[in-house]
Write a protein that holds these residues in place. Sequence first.
Motif, PDB file in Angstrom:
ATOM      1  N   GLU A  39       2.537   1.531  -3.361  1.00 24.90           N
ATOM      2  CA  GLU A  39       1.563   1.930  -4.367  1.00 24.90           C
ATOM      3  C   GLU A  39       1.281   3.431  -4.265  1.00 24.90           C
ATOM      4  O   GLU A  39       1.239   4.142  -5.273  1.00 24.90           O
ATOM      5  CB  GLU A  39       0.276   1.125  -4.127  1.00 24.90           C
ATOM      6  CG  GLU A  39      -0.620   1.017  -5.337  1.00 24.90           C
ATOM      7  CD  GLU A  39      -1.911   0.300  -4.956  1.00 24.90           C
ATOM      8  OE1 GLU A  39      -1.836  -0.874  -4.542  1.00 24.90           O
ATOM      9  OE2 GLU A  39      -2.981   0.948  -5.051  1.00 24.90           O
ATOM     10  N   GLU A  40       1.106   3.891  -3.046  1.00 23.08           N
ATOM     11  CA  GLU A  40       0.818   5.303  -2.850  1.00 23.08           C
ATOM     12  C   GLU A  40       2.025   6.161  -3.264  1.00 23.08           C
ATOM     13  O   GLU A  40       1.864   7.211  -3.888  1.00 23.08           O
ATOM     14  CB  GLU A  40       0.454   5.571  -1.388  1.00 23.08           C
ATOM     15  CG  GLU A  40      -0.365   6.835  -1.250  1.00 23.08           C
ATOM     16  CD  GLU A  40      -0.909   7.017   0.163  1.00 23.08           C
ATOM     17  OE1 GLU A  40      -1.134   6.002   0.858  1.00 23.08           O
ATOM     18  OE2 GLU A  40      -1.098   8.182   0.556  1.00 23.08           O
TER      19      GLU A  40
ATOM     20  N   LYS B 251       0.838  -1.210   0.000  1.00 25.08           N
ATOM     21  CA  LYS B 251       0.000   0.000   0.000  1.00 25.08           C
ATOM     22  C   LYS B 251       0.870   1.256   0.000  1.00 25.08           C
ATOM     23  O   LYS B 251       0.593   2.206  -0.721  1.00 25.08           O
ATOM     24  CB  LYS B 251      -0.889   0.011   1.251  1.00 25.08           C
ATOM     25  CG  LYS B 251      -2.042  -0.938   1.159  1.00 25.08           C
ATOM     26  CD  LYS B 251      -3.383  -0.177   1.191  1.00 25.08           C
ATOM     27  CE  LYS B 251      -4.502  -1.060   0.674  1.00 25.08           C
ATOM     28  NZ  LYS B 251      -4.641  -2.285   1.500  1.00 25.08           N
TER      29      LYS B 251
ATOM     30  N   ASN C 286       2.041   6.388  -6.968  1.00 17.81           N
ATOM     31  CA  ASN C 286       1.009   7.307  -7.437  1.00 17.81           C
ATOM     32  C   ASN C 286       1.426   8.756  -7.244  1.00 17.81           C
ATOM     33  O   ASN C 286       1.203   9.596  -8.114  1.00 17.81           O
ATOM     34  CB  ASN C 286      -0.307   7.053  -6.696  1.00 17.81           C
ATOM     35  CG  ASN C 286      -0.947   5.745  -7.129  1.00 17.81           C
ATOM     36  OD1 ASN C 286      -0.632   5.214  -8.198  1.00 17.81           O
ATOM     37  ND2 ASN C 286      -1.820   5.203  -6.309  1.00 17.81           N
ATOM     38  N   LEU C 287       2.030   9.034  -6.109  1.00 15.94           N
ATOM     39  CA  LEU C 287       2.421  10.408  -5.803  1.00 15.94           C
ATOM     40  C   LEU C 287       3.620  10.865  -6.622  1.00 15.94           C
ATOM     41  O   LEU C 287       3.725  12.032  -6.981  1.00 15.94           O
ATOM     42  CB  LEU C 287       2.757  10.547  -4.313  1.00 15.94           C
ATOM     43  CG  LEU C 287       1.572  10.514  -3.351  1.00 15.94           C
ATOM     44  CD1 LEU C 287       2.060  10.404  -1.916  1.00 15.94           C
ATOM     45  CD2 LEU C 287       0.681  11.740  -3.528  1.00 15.94           C
TER      46      LEU C 287
END
Length: 137
Positions: free
Chosen positions: A108-109, A105, A112-113
Motif C-alpha cells: 500500500e505504501e 502495508k 502511494n509513493l
Amino acid sequence: MKGTAELLKEHELKVTPQRLKIISMLEKHGHINIEDLYQEMLKEFPSVSLATIYKNINQMIENGLIQEVKLPQAKSVYELIKDPHLHMVCDRCHKVEDIVIGVEKIIEEAENLSGYKIEESFITLRGICPECQAKSR
Ligand SMILES: [Zn+2]
Ligand SMILES: [Zn+2]
C-alpha cells in the motif's frame, strides 16, 4: 484443510494423478524447486518428463492455484498460493521459509509513493537461519 482434488476442481483444473502428486509435494515441502519436484515425481511416475511437469505447473499458475517464488541466486521455487507473506532464505542451508508479516502495508505504501497499481510482489529476505547460527557457534 481442503482435499487436494477439491482444490484442483475449485481452480477449474482437471484432476490428474500427477497434479495431485504435485500439490501433495507442495503441501509437504512448502516450497520446492522444479528439479526436486521432478526427482520426486519420477519415483511415482517413472516416465514423466520435465516438460510435462512444467506444463502442469504453468497451468496451475495460470489458474491461480500456485505461484512461482523468485529467489536471489537460486532457482525459483513453487508454492501453493496462500496469505501474503515474505520469504526468508538461509544463505547456508538454502531453505526457504514463509514469514507472515504485514505485506499489504508495504505494498500500500509503495503504491502511494509510486502511483503504481501493484499486481505482484516478490519480497525476499536473505540471512542465516537460527539452526545455522547455532551450528556456527
Ligand atoms: Zn540455515
Ligand atoms: Zn512462501
